[in-house]
Enzyme design. Sequence first.
Site, PDB file in Angstrom:
ATOM      1  NE  ARG A 107       3.474   1.428  -5.220  1.00  0.00           N
ATOM      2  CZ  ARG A 107       2.731   1.060  -6.259  1.00  0.00           C
ATOM      3  NH1 ARG A 107       3.168   1.248  -7.494  1.00  0.00           N
ATOM      4  NH2 ARG A 107       1.530   0.511  -6.080  1.00  0.00           N
ATOM      5  CG  HIS A 134      -0.090  -3.847  -3.558  1.00  0.00           C
ATOM      6  ND1 HIS A 134      -0.381  -2.602  -3.031  1.00  0.00           N
ATOM      7  CD2 HIS A 134      -0.253  -3.703  -4.915  1.00  0.00           C
ATOM      8  CE1 HIS A 134      -0.697  -1.772  -4.000  1.00  0.00           C
ATOM      9  NE2 HIS A 134      -0.631  -2.410  -5.144  1.00  0.00           N
ATOM     10  CD  GLN A 137      -4.606  -4.173  -6.694  1.00  0.00           C
ATOM     11  OE1 GLN A 137      -3.948  -3.197  -6.991  1.00  0.00           O
ATOM     12  NE2 GLN A 137      -5.772  -4.446  -7.257  1.00  0.00           N
ATOM     13  CG  ASP A 223       1.514  -9.162  -9.804  1.00  0.00           C
ATOM     14  OD1 ASP A 223       1.319  -8.227 -10.605  1.00  0.00           O
ATOM     15  OD2 ASP A 223       2.223  -9.033  -8.779  1.00  0.00           O
ATOM     16  CB  CYS A 263      -2.818  -5.907  -8.821  1.00  0.00           C
ATOM     17  SG  CYS A 263      -1.142  -6.321  -9.362  1.00  0.00           S
ATOM     18  NE  ARG A 291      -5.348   0.046  -5.025  1.00  0.00           N
ATOM     19  CZ  ARG A 291      -4.061   0.199  -5.344  1.00  0.00           C
ATOM     20  NH1 ARG A 291      -3.588  -0.362  -6.433  1.00  0.00           N
ATOM     21  NH2 ARG A 291      -3.241   0.870  -4.551  1.00  0.00           N
TER      22      ARG A 291
END
Length: 304
Positions: A107, A134, A137, A223, A263, A291
């Site tokens: 990340r 991402h 996700q 988001d 997310c 996830r």
Amino acid sequence: MSQPSLRHFIAEDDLTRDEFIALIENAIELKASWKRGEIRDTLRNRTMAMIFEKASTRTRTSFEAGMVQLGGHALNLTPTDSQLGRGEPIEDTSRVLSEMVDVAMLRTHSHETIEHFASVSSIPVINGLTDKLHPCQLLADMQTFFEVRGNIAGATIAWLGAGNTNMCNSFINTAKLLDFKLNIACPPDLAPDDALLGACASNAELIDDVTAACENVDVVVTDVWASMGQEEETMQLNSLLSPYQVNDQIMSCAGKDAIFMHCLPAHRGEEVTASVIDGPQSVVWQEAGNRLHAQKALLEMLVA
Ligand code: CP
Ligand code: NVA
């Protein structure tokens, strides 16, 4: 252990459509198998190294738990307690990890960092979020849609919020890959990159009017207004994005069968009201839980 054929997962389209769907199907099976209490050891004696330049709850927990559940192990390297924090180049770190572990998850602030890392890696590299994308996700989000509604091809998703962020970019890529329609309602100053939108024009379009973007869609997604790294722009983003809040009025426009996705982490009262995220159309906990299962399927695809 060396990999027979090296694959990375840095962008959604590192997988073909068939591979993406096969991965979701395996994720659904892995979830059922885990819930039945079955032991699986497809990654026995395998190690994953995780590098987090930014905070994480879901990504770190799901990868660490996922490796354990497949019989392997995950270790966490934060820049502050590794030599990365003292200036060791990312490429050198990559070469060293390739000698010691079987897969790496990063990340990073900059997307270029993970690309540099992958360019010299001889083990699979997984994108656990960058400023650009991402993709992990999206695996979980697509798994959730498949579980709740079936194949997503032909469905319509409304994206409300900034159009130039990692999550929106990943939705645009995935719309093209899995052939769903993405209505993007965003402030003109926060529109997606022209080149990305142009490449996905058959599947993703900007719709100025928030209500029109949400009309009769299958999913409404949003988001946080200020992503990690944008803390100093928070006030400006909040003011630009306040007309794009997902609230009861938006959900009634979408219709009673529409689902709400996010997310997480979420800021109730900003991008989404508590009545929506904690309401009956929200699937955010299932989405977060997926996830774990989607990434176990990814690890099996790349590493096992
Ligand atoms: N959605 C997501 O990636 O959450 P974390 O930042 O907690 O990992
Ligand atoms: N866009 C958000 C996603 C968090 C999972 C961020 O980058 O902070």
